[in-house]
Design a protein around this motif. Structure first.
Motif: not given
Length: 236
Positions: A129-136, A165
């Protein structure tokens, strides 16, 4: 679960099939009298018991062809001759059983192989599970080739794209587990995609090469050999 038996001795085939069905009654088994018969059948299995000394196509050559088609199969050689053990390692064999077969040893090896199949199934379903500024995103771990450090970020190289990320390599190393190796402070590699390695670099099936710290080399070799002995897949 699908288990195949390939041996040119009918008695061995029947003996193995009986032992396996007794231990794993819910599995589907298929028996083959030669390497050619096995390859022509196209049978896909989770575990393969394969005789080394057979008429026609021998077990080692059969195993090489099987690896090209199904690299993740758990391969267990059966033979009356000990001298082939190093050839068995060349094709990433899970184990090596000597004839005459011992029911106790077979039960032990089969149980380990079944556990490995279940572990692989679990690993295939594992996601990061990763998070970026525009999406998960939920990325299948098996789709990750390697991760590289990009100062404050990490670049995750996958089959489809490179995802950047904010994360430390140590955090990702802990999440990904033992099938990944920290070969350099700036690289974390998925051992399933390694085709070649030297003291200062690792080459992947994508054609890319990544750095290996020279002081990591000996530890890497031990970790990679352990990964293969435990049934890990290889691109080779």
């Amino acid at each position: 679960m699908h288990i195949a038996i390939c041996d040119d001795e009918r008695q061995i085939r029947e003996e193995l099939q009986t032992m396996i069905k007794r231990r794993q009654p819910d599995c589907e088994t298929a028996v083959f009298a030669s390497g050619d018969e096995l390859l022509e059948s196209g049978f896909s299995c989770d575990i393969l018991f394969l005789d080394i000394q057979m008429e026609g196509l021998d077990g080692i050559r059969t195993a090489r062809e099987i690896r090209k088609r199904q690299e993740d199969v758990i391969l267990i050689f059966i033979t009356a001759v000990r001298e082939y053990v190093f050839d068995a390692f060349d094709v990433s064999a899970f184990h090596y059983l000597l004839k005459p077969l011992s029911a106790g040893k077979l039960a032990e090896v089969l149980e380990r192989a079944v556990r490995e199949v279940k572990k692989k199934e679990k690993d295939c379903a594992k996601k990061l599970l990763i998070h970026t500024r525009t999406r998960n995103l939920m990325i299948p771990v098996k789709d990750i080739y390697y991760i590289e450090s990009l100062r404050r970020k990490a670049g995750i190289h996958t089959m489809k794209e490179i995802i950047e990320i904010y994360a430390t390599m140590s955090e990702l190393e802990e999440q990904l587990g033992k099938s990944f190796y920290r070969c350099h402070r700036g690289y974390l590699v998925n051992m399933a995609y390694i085709t070649e390695y030297q003291s200062d670099q690792i080459r992947l099936c994508t054609g890319e090469s990544i750095y290996m710290s020279k002081d990591k080399y000996q530890d890497f070799v031990k970790a990679y050999m352990h990964y293969l002995r435990e049934g890990g897949t290889s691109c080779v």
